[in-house]
Design a protein around this motif. Structure first.
Motif, PDB file in Angstrom:
ATOM      1  N   SER A  91     -23.224  55.538-104.469  1.00 53.06           N
ATOM      2  CA  SER A  91     -22.831  56.666-103.620  1.00 53.06           C
ATOM      3  C   SER A  91     -23.613  56.599-102.319  1.00 53.06           C
ATOM      4  O   SER A  91     -24.817  56.319-102.310  1.00 53.06           O
ATOM      5  CB  SER A  91     -23.100  57.997-104.327  1.00 53.06           C
ATOM      6  OG  SER A  91     -24.472  58.135-104.637  1.00 53.06           O
ATOM      7  N   THR A  92     -22.916  56.830-101.228  1.00 51.07           N
ATOM      8  CA  THR A  92     -23.531  56.766 -99.901  1.00 51.07           C
ATOM      9  C   THR A  92     -23.423  58.129 -99.238  1.00 51.07           C
ATOM     10  O   THR A  92     -22.325  58.672 -99.088  1.00 51.07           O
ATOM     11  CB  THR A  92     -22.852  55.713 -99.022  1.00 51.07           C
ATOM     12  OG1 THR A  92     -22.891  54.442 -99.685  1.00 51.07           O
ATOM     13  CG2 THR A  92     -23.552  55.602 -97.674  1.00 51.07           C
ATOM     14  N   ALA A  93     -24.557  58.674 -98.872  1.00 53.97           N
ATOM     15  CA  ALA A  93     -24.621  59.940 -98.138  1.00 53.97           C
ATOM     16  C   ALA A  93     -25.276  59.678 -96.784  1.00 53.97           C
ATOM     17  O   ALA A  93     -25.939  58.654 -96.580  1.00 53.97           O
ATOM     18  CB  ALA A  93     -25.403  60.985 -98.924  1.00 53.97           C
ATOM     19  N   VAL A  94     -25.092  60.591 -95.876  1.00 49.66           N
ATOM     20  CA  VAL A  94     -25.666  60.454 -94.538  1.00 49.66           C
ATOM     21  C   VAL A  94     -26.717  61.538 -94.339  1.00 49.66           C
ATOM     22  O   VAL A  94     -26.425  62.730 -94.459  1.00 49.66           O
ATOM     23  CB  VAL A  94     -24.584  60.563 -93.452  1.00 49.66           C
ATOM     24  CG1 VAL A  94     -25.221  60.500 -92.066  1.00 49.66           C
ATOM     25  CG2 VAL A  94     -23.565  59.442 -93.617  1.00 49.66           C
ATOM     26  N   ALA A  95     -27.941  61.091 -94.088  1.00 49.67           N
ATOM     27  CA  ALA A  95     -29.025  62.015 -93.729  1.00 49.67           C
ATOM     28  C   ALA A  95     -29.342  61.818 -92.253  1.00 49.67           C
ATOM     29  O   ALA A  95     -28.772  60.946 -91.581  1.00 49.67           O
ATOM     30  CB  ALA A  95     -30.242  61.754 -94.600  1.00 49.67           C
ATOM     31  N   PRO A 104     -27.817  56.282 -93.255  1.00 50.90           N
ATOM     32  CA  PRO A 104     -27.147  56.194 -94.567  1.00 50.90           C
ATOM     33  C   PRO A 104     -28.178  56.098 -95.687  1.00 50.90           C
ATOM     34  O   PRO A 104     -29.179  55.394 -95.574  1.00 50.90           O
ATOM     35  CB  PRO A 104     -26.326  54.907 -94.461  1.00 50.90           C
ATOM     36  CG  PRO A 104     -26.241  54.608 -92.995  1.00 50.90           C
ATOM     37  CD  PRO A 104     -27.502  55.141 -92.389  1.00 50.90           C
ATOM     38  N   GLN A 105     -27.911  56.824 -96.757  1.00 52.07           N
ATOM     39  CA  GLN A 105     -28.754  56.765 -97.939  1.00 52.07           C
ATOM     40  C   GLN A 105     -27.882  56.472 -99.155  1.00 52.07           C
ATOM     41  O   GLN A 105     -26.841  57.079 -99.339  1.00 52.07           O
ATOM     42  CB  GLN A 105     -29.500  58.089 -98.150  1.00 52.07           C
ATOM     43  CG  GLN A 105     -30.527  58.394 -97.072  1.00 52.07           C
ATOM     44  CD  GLN A 105     -31.300  59.672 -97.361  1.00 52.07           C
ATOM     45  OE1 GLN A 105     -30.815  60.538 -98.074  1.00 52.07           O
ATOM     46  NE2 GLN A 105     -32.482  59.768 -96.813  1.00 52.07           N
ATOM     47  N   GLN A 106     -28.342  55.518 -99.964  1.00 56.43           N
ATOM     48  CA  GLN A 106     -27.550  55.116-101.119  1.00 56.43           C
ATOM     49  C   GLN A 106     -28.251  55.498-102.416  1.00 56.43           C
ATOM     50  O   GLN A 106     -29.474  55.464-102.521  1.00 56.43           O
ATOM     51  CB  GLN A 106     -27.300  53.605-101.103  1.00 56.43           C
ATOM     52  CG  GLN A 106     -26.259  53.165-100.086  1.00 56.43           C
ATOM     53  CD  GLN A 106     -25.830  51.737-100.289  1.00 56.43           C
ATOM     54  OE1 GLN A 106     -26.542  50.932-100.870  1.00 56.43           O
ATOM     55  NE2 GLN A 106     -24.632  51.404 -99.830  1.00 56.43           N
ATOM     56  N   ASN A 129     -22.915  65.175-102.956  1.00 54.93           N
ATOM     57  CA  ASN A 129     -23.103  65.097-101.499  1.00 54.93           C
ATOM     58  C   ASN A 129     -22.755  63.727-100.909  1.00 54.93           C
ATOM     59  O   ASN A 129     -23.119  63.429 -99.763  1.00 54.93           O
ATOM     60  CB  ASN A 129     -24.544  65.459-101.100  1.00 54.93           C
ATOM     61  CG  ASN A 129     -24.926  66.857-101.530  1.00 54.93           C
ATOM     62  OD1 ASN A 129     -24.106  67.778-101.487  1.00 54.93           O
ATOM     63  ND2 ASN A 129     -26.172  67.033-101.964  1.00 54.93           N
ATOM     64  N   ALA A 130     -22.064  62.898-101.667  1.00 55.26           N
ATOM     65  CA  ALA A 130     -21.735  61.553-101.174  1.00 55.26           C
ATOM     66  C   ALA A 130     -20.523  61.604-100.238  1.00 55.26           C
ATOM     67  O   ALA A 130     -19.554  62.313-100.498  1.00 55.26           O
ATOM     68  CB  ALA A 130     -21.449  60.619-102.331  1.00 55.26           C
ATOM     69  N   GLN A 131     -20.610  60.851 -99.137  1.00 59.73           N
ATOM     70  CA  GLN A 131     -19.468  60.679 -98.248  1.00 59.73           C
ATOM     71  C   GLN A 131     -18.581  59.505 -98.680  1.00 59.73           C
ATOM     72  O   GLN A 131     -17.411  59.437 -98.335  1.00 59.73           O
ATOM     73  CB  GLN A 131     -19.935  60.438 -96.807  1.00 59.73           C
ATOM     74  CG  GLN A 131     -20.285  61.710 -96.040  1.00 59.73           C
ATOM     75  CD  GLN A 131     -21.652  62.234 -96.415  1.00 59.73           C
ATOM     76  OE1 GLN A 131     -22.588  61.463 -96.547  1.00 59.73           O
ATOM     77  NE2 GLN A 131     -21.779  63.540 -96.569  1.00 59.73           N
ATOM     78  N   ARG A 132     -19.166  58.583 -99.448  1.00 63.36           N
ATOM     79  CA  ARG A 132     -18.407  57.430 -99.919  1.00 63.36           C
ATOM     80  C   ARG A 132     -18.922  57.036-101.298  1.00 63.36           C
ATOM     81  O   ARG A 132     -20.130  57.025-101.544  1.00 63.36           O
ATOM     82  CB  ARG A 132     -18.563  56.251 -98.957  1.00 63.36           C
ATOM     83  CG  ARG A 132     -17.683  55.049 -99.317  1.00 63.36           C
ATOM     84  CD  ARG A 132     -17.859  53.933 -98.298  1.00 63.36           C
ATOM     85  NE  ARG A 132     -19.229  53.401 -98.339  1.00 63.36           N
ATOM     86  CZ  ARG A 132     -19.753  52.617 -97.404  1.00 63.36           C
ATOM     87  NH1 ARG A 132     -19.054  52.318 -96.332  1.00 63.36           N
ATOM     88  NH2 ARG A 132     -20.990  52.165 -97.524  1.00 63.36           N
TER      89      ARG A 132
END
Length: 405
Positions: A91-95, A104-106, A129-132
Motif C-alpha cells: 500500500s502506498t500513501a502520500v505524506a 510516498p510511504q509504503q 489511508n492508501a492512495q494505491r
C-alpha cells in the motif's frame, strides 16, 4: 573357601596389567578393540574421497535424499495447498515532509484470494489511508487492486484484482477450535514472500485490535508472525483458513514474541455475507447513548448495582426505543460534562455481565443486525429482562454521535 574366587580374580587382573604394560606395545589394545567393534558401511551411503593441496577428505554421502516423515509430509502438503492463494499487498500513501513536499510511504502486508473473480481478504490497517494498493501473487505477477469495502470495527478489508487462473483459499470454521491444535501462518513477514511458520493455538481470548477495536474470540498462537504477516491466513492442518493474522504482542519490539493473534474466520464470513446481501457492513446497534457506572457514581445517585451502563438517551424509533427501554430524564453534571440520569441501567447481555462500554461493544460484535438478544437491566430498584431486536448502526449514523452503541 570364600576368599579363593576373589584371589583368583585379583591374580588375573594383575597378570593382564603386567602383560599390557611390559610386553604389548602401547595403543595396540585400543587398536584391536577399535577394529573389533568397527561398524560396517552405513546403508544408503557412499564414502567419497576428495584430494587436494590440503590433503584428502573422506566424506560420507547419502546415496539419495531420505523420505519425508509423516510430520514433514503434512507441513509440505499444507504449504503446497495454501501458497497459491496467499498474496503480498503493498500500500502506498502520500505524506508531507517539513517543507510540505509529498513523500510516498509504503507499507506491506498479506492477504488471501477468496474466489476466481479476484476478491481478496486482508486487514483494514494494511491498506488504511492508501492512495494505491498493489497485489503480488505467488507467481510474482503484480496487479493493481481496488478497495471495495472495509470494516474498521473488525479490522477487515475486501479488495479485488483482475487476474486469470486464480486459486481461491479453502475457508474452514472458527467454531470449536481447541487449544493445542496445530496451526500454520503464511505471509510476507519483513517482505519475505511465501514464508510459512508453524505453531499451535495457545488460547482463545478477547483482545483489542490495532485501532483499539475489540476482537472477540481472537485466536492466539505461538506460530512466528512478524510485520508483513498482517492480513494473511492462519491455517489448520488441512490447509484451510481458520483466521486472519492481525496482531503481535511485541512489548515494544517490532518482531515476533511468540504471541500472535488472528481474527476468527467466522467474523470475516459475517462481514462478507453483509456485503453480499446489502452492499455494506451492517453493524448491530442498540441505538442508545450510555454512561459507564462505577461504585462511587452508583452510591451518589442510589443505583441498584455498582456497575453497568446507564442509558442517558434512547434514539426515537431505534432498537432500544422499540423494546421499551428508558433514557435519562434528569440533567446533572459529571465535572463539566452534562449527563442524563434516571434511565435504565444495563448490567447484562444474554447472560454475560456488562460493566464497561467495551463489554457491550464486544457483545454486539458477536451478533448481527436483526438478532434478538436479552438485556438484563435495573429500572430503579427493579431487576428486569428485556428482549431487544438489534438495529443497524448505519440507519442511525450521526444521530447519537460517537457514543452510540
Amino acid at each position: 573357601m570364600k576368599l579363593r574366587p576373589v584371589l583368583l580374580v585379583l591374580v588375573l587382573l594383575c597378570g593382564f596389567y603386567f602383560l599390557t604394560t611390559h610386553f604389548i606395545p602401547a595403543g595396540s589394545v585400543a587398536s584391536w578393540v577399535h577394529h573389533t567393534v568397527k561398524l560396517g558401511p552405513q546403508p544408503n551411503a557412499t564414502e567419497t574421497a576428495f584430494k587436494g593441496p590440503l590433503g584428502t577428505f573422506n566424506l560420507t554421502e547419502a546415496d539419495a535424499a531420505p523420505a519425508f516423515d509423516t510430520e514433514e509430509q503434512q507441513n509440505i502438503a499444507v504449504y503446497k495447498k495454501a501458497l497459491p492463494s496467499v498474496v503480498n499487498i503493498t500500500s502506498t500513501a502520500v505524506a508531507f515532509d517539513f517543507f510540505y513536499g509529498p513523500v510516498p510511504q509504503q507499507g506491506q502486508g498479506s492477504g488471501f484470494i477468496l474466489d476466481k473473480q479476484g476478491h481478496i481478504l486482508t486487514n483494514n490497517h494494511v491498506i488504511m489511508n492508501a492512495q494505491r494498493v498493489q497485489v503480488t501473487l505467488w507467481n510474482k505477477h503484480q496487479y493493481k487492486a481496488q478497495v471495495l469495502q472495509v470494516d474498521k470495527n473488525h479490522d477487515l478489508a475486501l479488495l479485488q484484482i483482475d487476474a486469470p487462473d486464480l486459486q481461491p483459499a479453502t475457508l474452514s470454521t472458527s467454531q470449536n477450535l481447541v487449544v493445542g491444535q496445530r496451526v500454520y501462518a503464511i505471509g510476507n513477514p519483513f517482505g519475505l514472500s511465501g514464508t510459512m511458520t508453524r505453531g499451535i493455538i495457545s488460547a482463545i481470548r478477547s483482545i483489542r485490535g490495532p485501532q483499539n477495536n475489540p476482537i472477540e474470540d481472537a485466536i492466539q498462537t505461538d506460530a512466528a508472525v512478524n510485520p508483513g504477516n498482517s492480513g494473511g491466513p492462519l491455517l489448520n492442518s488441512r490447509g484451510e483458513v481458520i483466521g486472519i493474522t492481525t496482531l503481535i504482542a511485541n512489548n515494544g519490539a517490532d518482531q515476533s514474541s511468540g504471541i500472535g493473534f488472528a481474527i476468527p474466520i467466522n467474523t470475516a464470513k459475517a462481514f462478507l455475507n453483509d456485503i453480499a446481501k446489502y452492499g455494506y457492513v451492517r453493524r448491530p446497534s442498540l441505538d442508545i447513548q450510555t454512561l459507564a457506572i462505577g461504585p462511587d457514581i452508583a452510591a451518589q445517585i442510589g443505583l441498584a448495582a455498582d456497575y453497568g451502563l446507564l442509558i442517558e438517551r434512547v434514539l426515537p424509533g431505534g432498537a432500544a426505543d422499540k423494546a421499551g427501554l428508558h433514557g435519562g430524564t434528569e440533567r446533572a453534571y459529571q465535572g463539566n460534562i452534562p449527563v442524563m440520569l434516571g434511565g435504565d441501567l444495563i448490567v447484562g447481555f444474554d447472560g454475560q455481565e456488562i460493566a464497561t462500554p467495551q463489554d457491550l461493544q464486544a457483545a454486539l460484535n458477536a451478533h448481527r443486525t436483526g438478532d434478538v438478544v436479552t438485556l438484563t437491566i435495573f429500572r430503579g430498584q427493579r431487576r428486569m429482562e428485556v428482549k431487544v431486536t438489534l438495529g443497524d448502526a448505519k440507519d442511525q449514523q450521526g444521530q447519537l454521535g460517537q457514543q452510540q452503541t
